[in-house]
Scaffold this motif. Structure first.
Motif, PDB file in Angstrom:
ATOM      1  N   ASP A   1       0.835  -1.211   0.000  1.00 15.27           N
ATOM      2  CA  ASP A   1       0.000   0.000   0.000  1.00 15.27           C
ATOM      3  C   ASP A   1       0.870   1.262   0.000  1.00 15.27           C
ATOM      4  OD1 ASP A   1      -2.228  -1.659   2.309  1.00 15.27           O
ATOM      5  OD2 ASP A   1      -2.304  -1.554   0.105  1.00 15.27           O
ATOM      6  N   SER A   2       0.408   2.287  -0.651  1.00 16.63           N
ATOM      7  CA  SER A   2       1.144   3.562  -0.735  1.00 16.63           C
ATOM      8  C   SER A   2       0.564   4.540   0.273  1.00 16.63           C
ATOM      9  CB  SER A   2       1.038   4.140  -2.147  1.00 16.63           C
ATOM     10  OG  SER A   2       1.561   5.446  -2.177  1.00 16.63           O
ATOM     11  N   LEU A   3       1.402   5.024   1.220  1.00 18.18           N
ATOM     12  CA  LEU A   3       0.981   6.006   2.218  1.00 18.18           C
ATOM     13  C   LEU A   3       0.625   7.326   1.542  1.00 18.18           C
ATOM     14  CD1 LEU A   3       0.621   6.963   5.142  1.00 18.18           C
ATOM     15  CD2 LEU A   3       3.084   7.439   5.212  1.00 18.18           C
ATOM     16  N   GLN A   4       1.464   7.715   0.589  1.00 17.31           N
ATOM     17  CA  GLN A   4       1.254   8.993  -0.106  1.00 17.31           C
ATOM     18  C   GLN A   4      -0.104   9.015  -0.810  1.00 17.31           C
ATOM     19  OE1 GLN A   4       3.855  11.300  -0.065  1.00 17.31           O
ATOM     20  NE2 GLN A   4       2.648  12.867  -1.084  1.00 17.31           N
ATOM     21  N   GLU A   5      -0.430   7.922  -1.538  1.00 14.03           N
ATOM     22  CA  GLU A   5      -1.699   7.856  -2.270  1.00 14.03           C
ATOM     23  C   GLU A   5      -2.886   7.857  -1.319  1.00 14.03           C
ATOM     24  OE1 GLU A   5      -0.052   5.327  -6.117  1.00 14.03           O
ATOM     25  OE2 GLU A   5      -1.639   4.503  -4.841  1.00 14.03           O
ATOM     26  N   LEU A   6      -2.765   7.130  -0.209  1.00 18.41           N
ATOM     27  CA  LEU A   6      -3.845   7.091   0.765  1.00 18.41           C
ATOM     28  C   LEU A   6      -4.147   8.485   1.304  1.00 18.41           C
ATOM     29  CD1 LEU A   6      -5.809   5.562   2.646  1.00 18.41           C
ATOM     30  CD2 LEU A   6      -3.918   5.280   4.238  1.00 18.41           C
ATOM     31  N   VAL A   7      -3.098   9.232   1.684  1.00 22.84           N
ATOM     32  CA  VAL A   7      -3.285  10.564   2.273  1.00 22.84           C
ATOM     33  C   VAL A   7      -3.871  11.522   1.240  1.00 22.84           C
ATOM     34  CG1 VAL A   7      -2.092  12.537   3.284  1.00 22.84           C
ATOM     35  CG2 VAL A   7      -1.476  10.222   3.987  1.00 22.84           C
ATOM     36  N   ILE A   8      -3.391  11.445   0.029  1.00 23.64           N
ATOM     37  CA  ILE A   8      -3.886  12.339  -1.023  1.00 23.64           C
ATOM     38  C   ILE A   8      -5.357  12.081  -1.320  1.00 23.64           C
ATOM     39  CG2 ILE A   8      -3.684  12.870  -3.492  1.00 23.64           C
ATOM     40  CD1 ILE A   8      -0.651  12.535  -3.180  1.00 23.64           C
ATOM     41  N   GLU A   9      -5.772  10.800  -1.268  1.00 23.67           N
ATOM     42  CA  GLU A   9      -7.167  10.455  -1.564  1.00 23.67           C
ATOM     43  C   GLU A   9      -8.126  10.826  -0.439  1.00 23.67           C
ATOM     44  OE1 GLU A   9      -6.125   6.626  -4.412  1.00 23.67           O
ATOM     45  OE2 GLU A   9      -7.141   6.362  -2.475  1.00 23.67           O
ATOM     46  N   LEU A  10      -7.582  11.028   0.785  1.00 23.58           N
ATOM     47  CA  LEU A  10      -8.469  11.388   1.907  1.00 23.58           C
ATOM     48  C   LEU A  10      -9.077  12.776   1.703  1.00 23.58           C
ATOM     49  CD1 LEU A  10      -6.500   9.995   4.968  1.00 23.58           C
ATOM     50  CD2 LEU A  10      -8.755   9.286   4.199  1.00 23.58           C
TER      51      LEU A  10
END
Length: 644
Positions: A635-644
């Motif tokens: 899982d990508s932390l960066q992608e998760l945060v951006i999608e929030l």
């Protein structure tokens, strides 16, 4: 020897002794649809009977026991009628105490079949009527109609008036046509054929039978096809078309073989033997008679046995095989008395009389022919009267009573003339019926054509109306699509405008944030400049120098700055912090700061400078955050945060 055994070859006034009276009424064919056709008396049947008897003995439910008893009775009704009656009586006892309407209908049907096999036609007719009504009552219309159609067979056995039979046909035929039951439609055609034949209308009778065959073959009604081919074959024989008759009978024999319908096969073989005998193919005729006799005895088809013996005796008499002919007639005489009546006994006396003439016993022959004459006069049959008087004149001639012989011969000729007159009348009536039928058929065809034309016109009008409706609907759909497209375009324009406005607002806020940051930065730098000037001129440099450092550190760690940053951040990324806390309640303040900087898509170096930590510290902070967010290595932390 003159031909007379083809059931006398010509119609009679009342027709009781015509070819259909020669068919074994026990098997013509009172197949009850309730249980299907009965089985041959062989090892398979015995095994089946034993198996069903075990079921009856083990059955705890009275209705099941009664049903099985009726089924077993139907199976053995020809082989052991008395035992069959025992099962019928037992089932009836159960139905007297149990309310089961369908079972009661079955009971009446089997009782009718038993009565029929015992020649108790009045009882058979009574039970048929009851059975048909019960089946109609429980909603089984087709079976009820089938049972009721068998009433017609019984009425024929009782020599009921043709008008009465026609009334039954007219009563049930509309229901049969309504339900489109092809088997029963074919049966009605056969009954109409019988009525036409009774009235001397052979061509009409034959056409009805051929229609019945076509219907039964079209819908593979193999159960009744042998019987239909039997009747058709016999009609051809009656019309002296022996080859066509034998051809029809052969088809019936083949089908009977396939479906195991031995009782019908025995009768088909007997009639084929008669046709072959008329063609003087005596060896073939004998072979068919012998097979018919063997089957009839095997399945206890008593009436067909009696008739076959008589016809075998006639065959041997024609060939002057006196001893064999006598033997067959003696076998006939050994049969039960109830079989020695009606058409069969007439044929016996006619054959015995001819045999007596051959062996020069005219007195005995005269007794035989007198019996035949009495029987023929009782039913007013010109044909049988003519035959009886013809042979009686020969017996009288052998006795030397020439005047009496001449008178009998003259009366035989008169009877024949009466018969011919009747035939001419019947033929004229038949032609009239055919003419009227053709005229009505043409009228019906014309009416059908007119109806079809009206239907076509209605269809065209309906098509036009449908096309008009389709056109209007198409226009409405097109207008609706255009309106929908316009609305969608307006929505898209509005969305794009809102997007541009949001982007402009975001840029304005970003610009403001940047300006505030520059202002704060300049303020800090001016303060540093002032303090450095003091540091340069003052004696206590060390102390002042530390003061500058502390000021810088204070500025760096100023929570107020972070609060101000959070305010601007929330303006741009609305509800980000609350959404994070709701989704991940274990996240700390420092984690929120890290996630905010990740949301801004800053690099690790930039994040390290802002948080005043090393690049390694950023990695550790990211690692701790991943654990709290329960992310896997994929899982990508960066992608998760951006999608929030």
């Amino acid at each position: 020897m003159e031909s007379k055994s083809l059931t006398k070859n010509v119609p009679v006034l009342k027709f009781q002794n015509n070819v259909y009276s020669k068919v074994d009424k026990l098997s013509f064919l009172f197949f009850l649809i309730v249980f299907g056709m009965h089985f041959n008396l062989n090892a398979q049947l015995e095994k089946k009977v034993d198996s069903m008897q075990q079921i009856i003995n083990m059955a705890k439910n009275d209705s099941i026991r009664a049903t099985e008893q009726l089924t077993l009775a139907e199976m053995i009704i020809y082989q052991d009628p008395q035992k069959a009656k025992t099962y019928i009586d037992s089932a009836e006892t159960i139905y007297k105490t149990k309310t089961y309407e369908r079972g009661l209908a079955n009971l009446y049907a089997v009782k009718a079949n038993y009565s029929y096999t015992q020649s108790n036609y009045d009882d058979a007719m009574k039970y048929l009527d009851k059975s048909g009504n019960e089946f109609m009552k429980v909603g089984d219309t087709i079976l009820g109609l089938t049972i009721k159609s068998n009433i017609i067979i019984t009425m024929k056995a009782l020599s009921k008036p043709q008008d009465s039979i026609e009334r039954i046909i007219n009563e049930i035929e509309p229901l049969i046509l309504k339900h489109k039951d092809t088997a029963l439609m074919a049966t009605m055609l056969e009954h109409k054929s019988d009525i036409a034949l009774e009235r001397g209308h052979r061509n009409i009778s034959l056409s009805k039978m051929l229609e019945a065959i076509e219907l039964r073959e079209q819908f593979n009604d193999s159960l009744y096809l042998p019987q239909t081919y039997y009747k058709t074959g016999v009609l051809y024989l009656e019309m002296f078309d022996y080859e066509s008759g034998i051809s029809q009978l052969d088809i019936g024999i083949e089908i009977s073989d396939v479906i195991g319908q031995n009782n019908m096969k025995a009768q088909l073989l007997r009639m084929k033997g008669i046709g072959l005998m008329e063609l003087k193919r005596y060896d073939d005729a004998k072979q068919n008679f012998e097979e018919a006799l063997q089957i009839s005895k095997m399945i206890n088809l008593r009436r067909n046995t009696a008739k076959t013996l008589i016809q075998m005796a006639e065959l041997e008499t024609r060939q002057d095989h006196i001893t064999k002919a006598k033997s067959y007639l003696e076998d006939y005489n050994k049969l039960d008395d109830d079989l020695k009546r009606g058409g069969a006994h007439y044929d016996y006396n006619l054959t015995q009389g001819q045999l007596n003439l051959k062996i020069n016993q005219p007195k005995a022959a005269l007794v035989n022919f007198n019996y035949c004459l009495k029987d023929a006069e009782a039913i007013n049959s010109f044909r049988d009267i003519s035959w009886s008087k013809l042979y009686k004149s020969r017996a009288l001639k052998q006795l030397g009573r020439f005047n009496e012989a001449y008178n009998e011969l003259q009366e035989s000729s008169d009877a024949k003339d009466s018969l011919n007159s009747y035939l001419r009348t019947s033929l004229a009536e038949e032609q009239k019926i055919i003419y009227e039928t053709n005229r009505k058929e043409k009228e019906i065809a014309l009416q059908k054509s007119e109806i079809e034309l009206l239907k076509e016109q209605e269809k065209v009008a309906h098509t036009r109306q449908l096309l008009l409706i389709i056109g209007i609907v198409s226009l409405l759909l097109l207008a609706g699509l255009l309106l929908y497209g316009l609305r969608q375009k307006i929505k898209r324009n509005k969305a794009e405008r809102e997007k541009l406005d949001a982007s402009l607002e975001f840029k304005e806020k970003e610009l403001t944030t940047h300006a505030l940051h520059l202002a704060h930065k300049n303020e800090v730098l001016l303060d540093l400049k002032s303090q450095l000037k003091e540091l340069k001129s003052g004696p206590e440099n060390s102390r002042n120098y530390q003061k500058v450092i502390n000021t810088i550190n204070l500025d760096i760690n100023n929570d107020g700055n972070w609060e101000q940053f959070r305010t601007y951040f929330e303006d741009v990324h609305k509800d980000f912090n609350s959404k994070v806390m709701k989704t991940y309640p274990d996240v700390s303040t420092n984690d929120l700061r890290l996630m905010a900087l990740l949301k801004m898509n800053l690099s690790s170096k930039e994040i390290a400078n802002i948080l005043n930590i090393s690049a390694e510290g950023v990695k550790k902070a990211r690692y701790r955050l991943r654990k709290k967010l329960q992310l896997t290595t994929e899982d990508s932390l960066q992608e998760l945060v951006i999608e929030l």
